[in-house]
Design a protein around this motif. Structure first.
Motif, mmCIF file in Angstrom:
data_model
loop_
_atom_site.group_PDB
_atom_site.id
_atom_site.type_symbol
_atom_site.label_atom_id
_atom_site.label_comp_id
_atom_site.label_asym_id
_atom_site.label_seq_id
_atom_site.Cartn_x
_atom_site.Cartn_y
_atom_site.Cartn_z
ATOM 1 N N ARG A 62 0.846 -1.196 0.000
ATOM 2 C CA ARG A 62 0.000 0.000 0.000
ATOM 3 C C ARG A 62 0.881 1.245 0.000
ATOM 4 O O ARG A 62 0.642 2.201 0.709
ATOM 5 C CB ARG A 62 -0.919 -0.002 1.224
ATOM 6 C CG ARG A 62 -1.932 -1.119 1.243
ATOM 7 C CD ARG A 62 -2.943 -0.981 0.106
ATOM 8 N NE ARG A 62 -3.977 -2.013 0.156
ATOM 9 C CZ ARG A 62 -3.918 -3.163 -0.484
ATOM 10 N NH1 ARG A 62 -2.847 -3.463 -1.236
ATOM 11 N NH2 ARG A 62 -4.891 -4.046 -0.407
ATOM 12 N N TYR A 116 -0.595 4.885 -0.442
ATOM 13 C CA TYR A 116 -1.209 5.466 0.756
ATOM 14 C C TYR A 116 -0.147 5.947 1.740
ATOM 15 O O TYR A 116 -0.196 7.097 2.212
ATOM 16 C CB TYR A 116 -2.119 4.441 1.435
ATOM 17 C CG TYR A 116 -2.648 4.896 2.773
ATOM 18 C CD1 TYR A 116 -3.750 5.725 2.843
ATOM 19 C CD2 TYR A 116 -2.039 4.491 3.954
ATOM 20 C CE1 TYR A 116 -4.237 6.151 4.074
ATOM 21 C CE2 TYR A 116 -2.513 4.906 5.184
ATOM 22 C CZ TYR A 116 -3.618 5.741 5.243
ATOM 23 O OH TYR A 116 -4.089 6.157 6.465
ATOM 24 N N THR A 156 -6.550 3.584 7.671
ATOM 25 C CA THR A 156 -5.390 2.714 7.496
ATOM 26 C C THR A 156 -5.824 1.256 7.441
ATOM 27 O O THR A 156 -5.360 0.486 6.591
ATOM 28 C CB THR A 156 -4.372 2.918 8.633
ATOM 29 O OG1 THR A 156 -3.906 4.268 8.621
ATOM 30 C CG2 THR A 156 -3.174 1.989 8.455
ATOM 31 N N CYS A 165 -7.683 0.770 4.135
ATOM 32 C CA CYS A 165 -6.745 0.773 3.015
ATOM 33 C C CYS A 165 -6.006 -0.559 2.908
ATOM 34 O O CYS A 165 -5.781 -1.066 1.810
ATOM 35 C CB CYS A 165 -5.751 1.916 3.189
ATOM 36 S SG CYS A 165 -4.514 2.025 1.879
ATOM 37 N N SER A 218 -6.705 -1.306 -4.829
ATOM 38 C CA SER A 218 -5.742 -0.286 -4.427
ATOM 39 C C SER A 218 -6.165 1.124 -4.809
ATOM 40 O O SER A 218 -5.571 2.093 -4.350
ATOM 41 C CB SER A 218 -4.371 -0.586 -5.051
ATOM 42 O OG SER A 218 -4.461 -0.614 -6.470
ATOM 43 N N GLN A 231 -6.728 3.960 -2.097
ATOM 44 C CA GLN A 231 -5.660 4.465 -1.229
ATOM 45 C C GLN A 231 -5.689 5.988 -1.084
ATOM 46 O O GLN A 231 -5.693 6.526 0.031
ATOM 47 C CB GLN A 231 -4.298 4.010 -1.762
ATOM 48 C CG GLN A 231 -4.072 2.513 -1.679
ATOM 49 C CD GLN A 231 -2.715 2.113 -2.204
ATOM 50 O OE1 GLN A 231 -1.688 2.435 -1.617
ATOM 51 N NE2 GLN A 231 -2.699 1.423 -3.331
ATOM 52 N N ILE A 232 -5.706 6.704 -2.205
ATOM 53 C CA ILE A 232 -5.680 8.163 -2.164
ATOM 54 C C ILE A 232 -6.988 8.749 -1.637
ATOM 55 O O ILE A 232 -6.959 9.664 -0.797
ATOM 56 C CB ILE A 232 -5.332 8.743 -3.552
ATOM 57 C CG1 ILE A 232 -3.899 8.338 -3.940
ATOM 58 C CG2 ILE A 232 -5.467 10.261 -3.548
ATOM 59 C CD1 ILE A 232 -2.845 8.778 -2.956
ATOM 60 N N LEU A 269 -6.944 8.378 2.117
ATOM 61 C CA LEU A 269 -5.994 9.304 2.732
ATOM 62 C C LEU A 269 -6.552 10.725 2.737
ATOM 63 O O LEU A 269 -6.461 11.434 3.739
ATOM 64 C CB LEU A 269 -4.658 9.271 1.978
ATOM 65 C CG LEU A 269 -3.582 10.248 2.470
ATOM 66 C CD1 LEU A 269 -3.222 9.962 3.915
ATOM 67 C CD2 LEU A 269 -2.350 10.179 1.576
ATOM 68 N N SER A 324 -2.283 5.935 12.360
ATOM 69 C CA SER A 324 -1.783 5.089 11.271
ATOM 70 C C SER A 324 -1.027 3.879 11.807
ATOM 71 O O SER A 324 -1.200 2.760 11.315
ATOM 72 C CB SER A 324 -0.871 5.902 10.347
ATOM 73 O OG SER A 324 -1.580 6.978 9.767
#
Length: 207
Positions: A13, A16, A148, A151, A157, A160-161, A164, A193
């Protein structure tokens, strides 16, 4: 996840965690070069009633009740035992750490507030109500712990952004609504995190 170490999990990941690292670096450099007072003055700017209402509602996504409900939904409705367990562990770790730190750091300075149309908004004006125990931000820590975990456990995937960004925006909501200073957000992001990452490791590898 069964054969993954924490390092391998981070690498899987990397988008992220790289974004998280960039966020922490930018925040730290802002404090270093501009100072806490100037950064606070800039970030605590308010933008009108509608945005105030948005952040007042959005910030509750970092509330303990939200994370507990999310964990219960994943665990009992979607029947995802490991994912739900990871969320519960993350909440317990994060909440315990936050309460310990807040009790140790209970002498930290508060924030100056005023009230606008029933909402609590930041203002550098002396003589108004003070908020204490702002360090670190509990809402932000819970938000980063939650995203976290999500993710790490979501197979796609592409989240991820967005995840975040959601956590960073919640951190900003705490500053916008006069709940915390920027250092409170940065420390909470690290704490949350790490808690989320360790919880996934325990739920998937050790349990």
């Amino acid at each position: 996840f069964m054969k993954r170490s924490i390092v391998t999990l981070i690498k899987s990941r990397k988008l992220y965690f790289s974004g998280l690292l960039i966020f922490l670096i930018i925040g730290s450099l802002s404090l270093l070069f501009f100072g806490n007072a100037q950064v606070d003055y800039t970030l605590h700017t308010t933008y009108g009633f509608l945005l105030n209402v948005f952040f007042i509602n959005y910030t509750f996504m970092g509330d303990a009740v939200f994370m507990i409900c999310l964990a219960a939904l994943v665990l009992f409705y979607y029947k995802r035992k490991k994912e739900g367990t990871a969320l519960i562990i993350a909440f317990l770790f994060t909440e315990t750490a936050i309460q310990v730190i807040k009790n140790v750091m209970n002498a930290s300075n508060g924030l100056t507030l005023y009230f606008e149309e029933g909402q609590t908004i930041f203002n550098h004006h002396p003589g108004f109500t003070m908020i204490n125990d702002s360090f670190p931000s509990g809402h932000t820590a819970i938000a980063f712990a939650t995203v976290t975990v999500l993710c790490c456990v979501l197979k796609r995937s592409k989240w991820q952004i967005p995840l975040l960004f959601a956590a960073v925006l919640l951190g900003y909501s705490r500053i916008y609504l006069a709940g915390n200073f920027l250092p409170d957000i940065l420390i909470a992001a690290v704490l949350g995190s790490l808690s989320g990452l360790f919880s996934v490791y325990l739920a998937y590898i050790r349990f």
